[in-house]
Write a protein that holds these residues in place. Structure first.
Motif, PDB file in Angstrom:
ATOM      1  N   ASP A 179       0.815  -1.168  -0.098  1.00 25.99           N
ATOM      2  CA  ASP A 179      -0.187   0.023  -0.055  1.00 25.99           C
ATOM      3  C   ASP A 179       0.762   1.321  -0.061  1.00 25.99           C
ATOM      4  N   ALA A 180       0.251   2.402   0.422  1.00 23.39           N
ATOM      5  CA  ALA A 180       0.959   3.717   0.147  1.00 23.39           C
ATOM      6  C   ALA A 180       2.024   3.709   1.298  1.00 23.39           C
ATOM      7  N   ASP A 181       1.935   3.132   2.505  1.00 22.98           N
ATOM      8  CA  ASP A 181       2.521   3.272   3.191  1.00 22.98           C
ATOM      9  C   ASP A 181       3.593   1.914   3.181  1.00 22.98           C
ATOM     10  N   ASP A 182       4.007   1.235   2.179  1.00 23.68           N
ATOM     11  CA  ASP A 182       5.011   0.282   1.800  1.00 23.68           C
ATOM     12  C   ASP A 182       4.565  -0.966   2.613  1.00 23.68           C
ATOM     13  N   LYS A 183       3.444  -1.323   3.104  1.00 20.36           N
ATOM     14  CA  LYS A 183       3.185  -2.545   3.831  1.00 20.36           C
ATOM     15  C   LYS A 183       2.279  -3.283   3.074  1.00 20.36           C
ATOM     16  N   TRP A 184       2.476  -4.460   3.280  1.00 23.30           N
ATOM     17  CA  TRP A 184       1.755  -5.859   2.501  1.00 23.30           C
ATOM     18  C   TRP A 184       0.341  -5.795   3.072  1.00 23.30           C
ATOM     19  N   GLN A 185      -0.471  -5.810   1.912  1.00 22.89           N
ATOM     20  CA  GLN A 185      -1.970  -6.153   2.225  1.00 22.89           C
ATOM     21  C   GLN A 185      -2.676  -7.289   1.404  1.00 22.89           C
ATOM     22  N   ASN A 186      -3.420  -8.153   1.983  1.00 22.33           N
ATOM     23  CA  ASN A 186      -3.992  -9.091   1.104  1.00 22.33           C
ATOM     24  C   ASN A 186      -5.645  -8.590   0.626  1.00 22.33           C
TER      25      ASN A 186
END
Length: 427
Positions: free
Chosen positions: A144-151
């Motif tokens: 995402d925009a915060d460079d965190k993995w989302q599923n």
């Protein structure tokens, strides 16, 4: 003497006559014998003895005491024998039929064997319509925009990176069938909008710490080859169903989704996952490799030669700008050649210290101009600025094709009477 000779001649004549008669009789016997042998056998086949009751068969009271049955052989007995002979002939005929049946059975056995062999060469493909019920879920993982993995297993998302993870969960795969009919091989077709896949575990399948198979990825298909000893162990233990999941890491193929307004869609059953990279996806996410180096030092005239080489990634890039500046001691040097604040089209000629550009055949030259170094909020300095106190140069390349490469060469002049005093000019 004459009488003796006459009798001798008469005896010889009589002997010749008897020879002719015996030869004729012999021929008649031969003909009759051959004819008799050619006739059907006339032996009696019935098991009854021919018998006619006589006075000895009765007692003094005129009662029959003979245990034998009265019977006289007739033509029916002969016919029965002929029927038996015909039946024996008929019994000889099925040898040909039996041979044909054996041949058919052999062909059927061969056909069965061939069919089995063909089945064992076909992997179990989870992507086939007949097998899609074995897939329980498919997840897309993105940053995402915060460079965190989302599923995401359904709905829309706006990724902030080209990196993707795909997770596929499956169950109820018949273990024995997978082993015997598919050689323990599973296949799954990966989305065509992904590329540059990485194999989890360096291509090794693990169940805990145990190696149970291998992973291969080719042409957007992932292939899992399970160890047959492992599968046989499951079958022997009565584990009739194989359940599990797998991950595959890859990159988004921007050239594919650019044809669909920057959207990537994955449909699994009644669920749709949409990754929206935007219509300017190549401009935003296209990769570029840049290398800058000092290629020459003219110690006599105090000139430094710099080259900047830019190589586009697999997707190419659009409207590319390169800003070049010195990060320290910029007051000791100045850009050489004819570089103004107005955009000027570059050429391929090295002429009088003017900057020049090396491009591939068929490409269009970019432009260059001098500008003031911008602040943190401005990515690309504007052209046409007259009062430039802290200069930089802007190389406006424009669009580049996939894997295209080009090089800018420019010169820097060390200011007259400038004393570095151990200082370093950082590019």
């Amino acid at each position: 003497m004459q009488e003796y000779l006459r009798r001798l001649l008469k005896d010889k004549a009589r002997l010749r006559k008897w020879k002719r008669i015996m030869i004729a009789l012999s021929c008649i016997v031969v003909v009759c014998t051959v004819y008799a042998l050619s006739l059907p056998a006339q032996t009696f086949a019935c098991d009854k003895e021919e018998h006619t009751h006589t006075a000895e068969c009765y007692d003094e009271n005129n009662e029959l005491i003979c245990e034998k049955e009265e019977h006289t052989h007739t033509d029916d007995c002969n016919k029965q024998e002929e029927v038996n002979e015909q039946e024996e002939v008929v019994k000889d005929e099925p040898e040909t039929i039996n041979n044909e049946q054996v041949s058919q059975e052999s062909e059927e056995e061969t056909t069965t064997t061939t069919t089995t062999t063909e089945t064992t060469t076909e992997p179990f493909d989870l992507s086939f319509d007949a097998n899609k019920d074995k897939i329980t879920s498919v997840f897309m993982y993105y940053k995402d925009a915060d460079d965190k993995w989302q599923n995401l297993d359904k709905g829309d998302a706006k990724p902030n990176s080209t990196e993707l993870y795909l997770k596929v969960e499956f169950d109820k795969i018949n273990t024995k069938n997978l082993l015997e009919q598919h050689n323990g091989i599973l296949l799954y077709s990966l989305p065509d909008f992904m590329r540059d896949f990485e194999k989890a575990g360096n291509g090794t399948l693990l169940a805990g710490d145990k190696n149970i198979g291998t992973i291969e990825i080719e042409k957007n298909k992932v292939k899992f080859t399970l160890d047959q000893t492992y599968l046989k162990g499951l079958v022997d233990k009565g584990s009739n169903q194989l359940n599990g999941s797998f991950y595959v890491k890859g990159q988004i193929d921007l050239t594919k989704i650019n044809q669909n307004n920057g959207e990537a869609k994955l449909v699994v059953g009644d669920k749709t996952v949409t990754l929206n990279y935007g219509p300017d996806c190549i401009e935003k996410f296209g990769s570029v490799d840049m290398k800058k180096e000092m290629s020459n030092v003219d110690k006599v005239n105090n000139y430094l030669t710099y080259t900047v080489t830019v190589t586009a990634g697999k997707d190419g890039c659009k409207d590319l700008y390169v800003v070049d500046k010195f990060t320290s001691n910029a007051n000791l040097v100045s850009y050489a050649g004819n570089i103004s604040s107005t955009e000027t089209t570059l050429t391929s000629e090295d002429n009088n210290k003017d900057p020049f550009e090396t491009i591939i055949s068929g490409a269009t030259h970019g432009k260059i101009y001098k500008a003031s170094i911008s602040d943190a909020t401005t990515k690309i300095p504007d052209a046409g600025v007259s009062d430039i106190t802290n200069p930089c140069i802007v190389w406006h390349i424009g669009d580049m094709k996939p894997n295209e490469s080009r090089t800018l060469t420019y010169y820097v002049k060390l200011n007259d009477k400038a004393n570095l005093s151990g200082q370093t000019i950082k590019k």
